[in-house]
Design an enzyme around this catalytic site. Structure first.
Site, PDB file in Angstrom:
ATOM      1  N   SER A  25       1.232  -1.607  -0.091  1.00  0.00           N
ATOM      2  CA  SER A  25      -0.085   0.386  -0.330  1.00  0.00           C
ATOM      3  C   SER A  25       0.898   1.551   0.102  1.00  0.00           C
ATOM      4  CB  SER A  25      -0.753   0.355   1.245  1.00  0.00           C
ATOM      5  OG  SER A  25      -0.120   0.799   2.457  1.00  0.00           O
ATOM      6  N   ASN A 112      -2.657  -2.280  13.389  1.00  0.00           N
ATOM      7  CA  ASN A 112      -3.565  -2.724  13.597  1.00  0.00           C
ATOM      8  C   ASN A 112      -4.124  -1.182  14.250  1.00  0.00           C
ATOM      9  OD1 ASN A 112      -3.520  -4.659  12.165  1.00  0.00           O
ATOM     10  ND2 ASN A 112      -4.125  -5.964  13.203  1.00  0.00           N
ATOM     11  N   THR A 157     -40.749  26.144  -8.904  1.00  0.00           N
ATOM     12  CA  THR A 157     -40.628  24.290  -8.854  1.00  0.00           C
ATOM     13  C   THR A 157     -41.202  23.791 -10.238  1.00  0.00           C
ATOM     14  OG1 THR A 157     -43.205  24.789  -8.470  1.00  0.00           O
ATOM     15  CG2 THR A 157     -41.447  25.311  -6.296  1.00  0.00           C
ATOM     16  N   HIS A 158     -40.248  22.356  -9.945  1.00  0.00           N
ATOM     17  CA  HIS A 158     -40.653  21.702 -10.555  1.00  0.00           C
ATOM     18  C   HIS A 158     -39.898  22.082 -12.492  1.00  0.00           C
ATOM     19  CE1 HIS A 158     -44.024  19.394  -8.239  1.00  0.00           C
ATOM     20  NE2 HIS A 158     -44.053  20.669  -8.499  1.00  0.00           N
ATOM     21  N   SER A 279     -14.272  25.465 -27.098  1.00  0.00           N
ATOM     22  CA  SER A 279     -14.977  23.776 -27.958  1.00  0.00           C
ATOM     23  C   SER A 279     -13.331  24.110 -28.904  1.00  0.00           C
ATOM     24  CB  SER A 279     -15.893  24.231 -28.326  1.00  0.00           C
ATOM     25  OG  SER A 279     -16.122  23.241 -29.392  1.00  0.00           O
ATOM     26  N   LYS A 285     -18.454  28.740 -28.902  1.00  0.00           N
ATOM     27  CA  LYS A 285     -18.526  28.323 -27.430  1.00  0.00           C
ATOM     28  C   LYS A 285     -18.070  29.218 -26.525  1.00  0.00           C
ATOM     29  CE  LYS A 285     -20.682  24.824 -26.631  1.00  0.00           C
ATOM     30  NZ  LYS A 285     -21.304  23.606 -26.836  1.00  0.00           N
ATOM     31  N   ASN A 287     -17.638  27.309 -22.929  1.00  0.00           N
ATOM     32  CA  ASN A 287     -18.526  25.781 -21.855  1.00  0.00           C
ATOM     33  C   ASN A 287     -18.669  26.483 -20.229  1.00  0.00           C
ATOM     34  OD1 ASN A 287     -19.409  24.926 -24.469  1.00  0.00           O
ATOM     35  ND2 ASN A 287     -17.749  23.422 -24.449  1.00  0.00           N
ATOM     36  N   GLU A 292     -19.362  21.822 -14.773  1.00  0.00           N
ATOM     37  CA  GLU A 292     -19.276  20.603 -14.827  1.00  0.00           C
ATOM     38  C   GLU A 292     -18.671  18.748 -14.485  1.00  0.00           C
ATOM     39  OE1 GLU A 292     -20.850  20.224 -19.275  1.00  0.00           O
ATOM     40  OE2 GLU A 292     -19.368  21.905 -19.360  1.00  0.00           O
ATOM     41  N   TYR A 319      -8.537  -7.119  12.340  1.00  0.00           N
ATOM     42  CA  TYR A 319      -8.808  -6.717  11.328  1.00  0.00           C
ATOM     43  C   TYR A 319      -8.724  -7.530  10.245  1.00  0.00           C
ATOM     44  CZ  TYR A 319      -5.459  -4.503   8.051  1.00  0.00           C
ATOM     45  OH  TYR A 319      -4.667  -3.839   6.726  1.00  0.00           O
ATOM     46  N   GLN A 324      -7.210  -2.915   4.472  1.00  0.00           N
ATOM     47  CA  GLN A 324      -6.699  -1.445   3.240  1.00  0.00           C
ATOM     48  C   GLN A 324      -6.983  -0.593   2.192  1.00  0.00           C
ATOM     49  OE1 GLN A 324      -1.769  -2.683   2.925  1.00  0.00           O
ATOM     50  NE2 GLN A 324      -2.629  -3.031   1.071  1.00  0.00           N
ATOM     51  N   LYS A 327      -8.686   3.226   1.890  1.00  0.00           N
ATOM     52  CA  LYS A 327      -7.637   4.336   1.954  1.00  0.00           C
ATOM     53  C   LYS A 327      -8.233   5.530   0.653  1.00  0.00           C
ATOM     54  CE  LYS A 327      -4.556   2.448   5.626  1.00  0.00           C
ATOM     55  NZ  LYS A 327      -5.632   1.912   5.453  1.00  0.00           N
TER      56      LYS A 327
HETATM   57  N1  ARG Z   1      -0.896  -1.171   5.156  1.00  0.00           N
HETATM   58  C1  ARG Z   1      -1.986  -2.368   5.948  1.00  0.00           C
HETATM   59  C2  ARG Z   1      -3.498  -0.887   6.245  1.00  0.00           C
HETATM   60  O1  ARG Z   1      -3.336  -0.167   5.508  1.00  0.00           O
HETATM   61  C3  ARG Z   1      -1.317  -1.835   7.489  1.00  0.00           C
HETATM   62  C4  ARG Z   1      -1.982  -2.734   8.269  1.00  0.00           C
HETATM   63  C5  ARG Z   1      -1.712  -4.231   8.226  1.00  0.00           C
HETATM   64  N2  ARG Z   1      -2.139  -4.946   9.004  1.00  0.00           N
HETATM   65  C6  ARG Z   1      -1.767  -5.979   9.093  1.00  0.00           C
HETATM   66  N3  ARG Z   1      -1.943  -6.969  10.446  1.00  0.00           N
HETATM   67  N4  ARG Z   1      -1.339  -6.528   8.355  1.00  0.00           N
HETATM   68  O2  ARG Z   1      -4.618  -1.641   6.611  1.00  0.00           O
END
Ligand code: ARG
Length: 463
Positions: A25, A112, A157-158, A279, A285, A287, A292, A319, A324, A327
């Site tokens: 990650s 964790n 309205t509408h 455009s 144009k 835009n 948007e 956990y 993971q 994120k």
């Molecule tokens: N990179 C992990 C996450 O974002 C960290 C926690 C990992 N914990 C584990 N027991 N493998 O969740």
């Protein structure tokens, strides 16, 4: 990653390179590094404070963590996939810098509770920033509203012409939505700002840690009461994504109105060159790309909310690596909300010009004063429903003869009902129609001036 660097000796071979990439990650959780360093700083201080490590060891760890922070800020810290995640990357670099004592940092801690701590610290900061951006957006709305209390705009309205409005009243509706967003985020913060640090992997720890001490250092308001809940709870992130989604709902509604207003069909606003695009083929144009994009980006934030709900559904305690996946959507939502608030604030402040002439004409060319004719009769003793039916007939014949209500002669009015007198013309003029809606929270000018004062009050003395 080699087995010695991260996991225990029970592993005999390294990860398959594709699996290492799949598992890692670091490419996205590097976003958390400053918070990881801060969380580790508090943990190291606590380890020394409780005597789990010596004061000197504590100082060495803290100095090492500070060095990593400097390296990162100077653009010199580039952990690769082999580090797996930001937590391992920091621990590994720390050990390079301070030697074996670096290996003591993870005493009485698990990734964790660590990742939960980092994510909360990150979100707490981001929420503060978003609330600040909301304040800027609200300020922009007030500034334009102040210039346009007496500018009239058709109200719908509408999406059918309903009753004319003060333009300021229309804009202040968005101010109120943003106010709720601001308050909602404050409420979400209460549940973001709880420390899971010290929950360990899931069950707590055998060491005599002091969770209150780390919570205090990290300015958390409280600590999780249950270690399993502490490491596996992502309610706070879901709540944030709900609040973020509502911000996007509000921004997308304003965006849609600006898009409509800038069209040839409405012609209520002109987009200034600094906030409009051209455009590649149609030279005439201009835009509305900014609103948007805001409207379009709303989809990704809703998607991230849905994704996290699905990630959490049916997940057994405590956990699981599924977590993971919380994120990227969270980071993207934060970045998207901030970018959209900024763009809409700039659009309001310097990208829009209301076409006041056109608006003044627009409110005279329809039947949006019909309710006022009914109110006129009702306030002269005709039961409202009866008055309503009379006016319905008047509108019908007017449409048939190609007239507007203001074009009817007094004679024609009186043929419909004897209560009509010469003051009917004033009563149905757009300005009077707006001014007369003086009930609390209505569009009457007196009300709108009050609302502006109240809006200023809300912004005063807030962070
Ligand atoms: N990179 C992990 C996450 O974002 C960290 C926690 C990992 N914990 C584990 N027991 N493998 O969740």
């Amino acid at each position: 990653m080699t087995k010695e660097q991260t996991w225990s000796q029970r592993f005999e071979s390294a990860l398959h390179p594709a699996i290492a990439r799949f598992n890692a990650s670091i490419n996205f959780d590097i976003e958390l590094i400053e918070y990881d360093l801060t969380g580790s700083w508090a943990h190291a201080k606590m380890l020394a404070h409780t005597g789990i490590i010596s004061p000197e060891e504590g100082e060495q760890l803290i100095a090492g963590l500070e060095q990593i922070r400097q390296e990162y800020r100077q653009g010199k810290f580039h952990p690769g996939i082999d580090a797996e995640d930001v937590h391992f990357a920091v621990e590994r670099r720390l050990t390079e810098i301070v030697g074996d004592v670096g290996k003591k940092l993870h005493t009485a801690r698990s990734r964790n509770d660590q990742v939960g701590t980092d994510t909360r610290l990150y979100l707490r900061d981001q929420i503060a920033q978003i609330r600040h951006k909301l304040r800027e957006f609200q300020t922009a709305l007030i500034d334009i509203a102040e210039q346009h209390v007496e500018t009239l705009i058709p109200g719908y309205t509408h999406l059918q012409r309903a009753q004319p409005l003060s333009l300021a009243h229309h804009l202040l509706a968005y101010f109120q939505m943003a106010q709720r967003d601001w308050e909602r985020l404050q409420d979400v913060s209460r549940r973001v700002n709880i420390s899971p640090l010290g929950c360990g992997a899931l069950a707590g720890t055998t060491f005599p840690i002091d969770r209150h001490y780390t919570a205090e250092l990290l300015k958390f308001d409280n600590i999780y009461a249950n270690s399993l809940d502490g490491v596996s709870d992502r309610d706070f992130a879901i709540e944030f994504l709900c609040a973020a989604s509502l911000i996007m709902v509000h921004l997308s509604r304003l965006a849609e109105e600006v898009i409509l207003w800038s069209s040839e069909e409405f012609r209520f606003v002109t987009l200034k060159d600094s906030c409009a695009t051209g455009s590649s083929i149609m030279p005439q144009k201009k835009n509305p790309d900014v609103p948007e994009l805001v409207r379009g980006k709303t989809g990704r934030v809703f998607g991230h909310l849905q994704a996290l709900l699905v990630i959490m559904k049916g997940l057994p305690l405590a956990y699981n690596k599924d977590l993971q996946e919380d994120k990227e959507g969270l980071f993207d939502s934060v970045n998207t909300v901030i970018a959209c608030l900024e763009a809409m604030t700039i659009l309001l402040t310097e990208g829009l010009e209301f076409r006041t002439q056109r608006l003044a004409t627009a409110v005279t060319e329809d039947f949006s004063n019909a309710t006022d004719v009914a109110d006129y009769l009702a306030s002269r003793g005709v039961p409202f429903r009866e008055a309503y039916n009379i006016v319905g007939k008047v509108v019908k014949t007017s449409i048939a003869t190609g007239k507007l209500l203001k074009d009817l002669t007094l004679e024609e009015w009186q043929q419909q009902h004897p209560a009509f007198a010469a003051d009917i013309y004033e009563a149905i003029s757009p300005r009077q129609v707006v001014a007369a809606r003086n009930s609390y929270g209505g569009t009457g000018f007196t009300q709108v001036y009050q609302a502006l004062l109240a809006a200023h009050k809300l912004l005063e003395g807030t962070d």
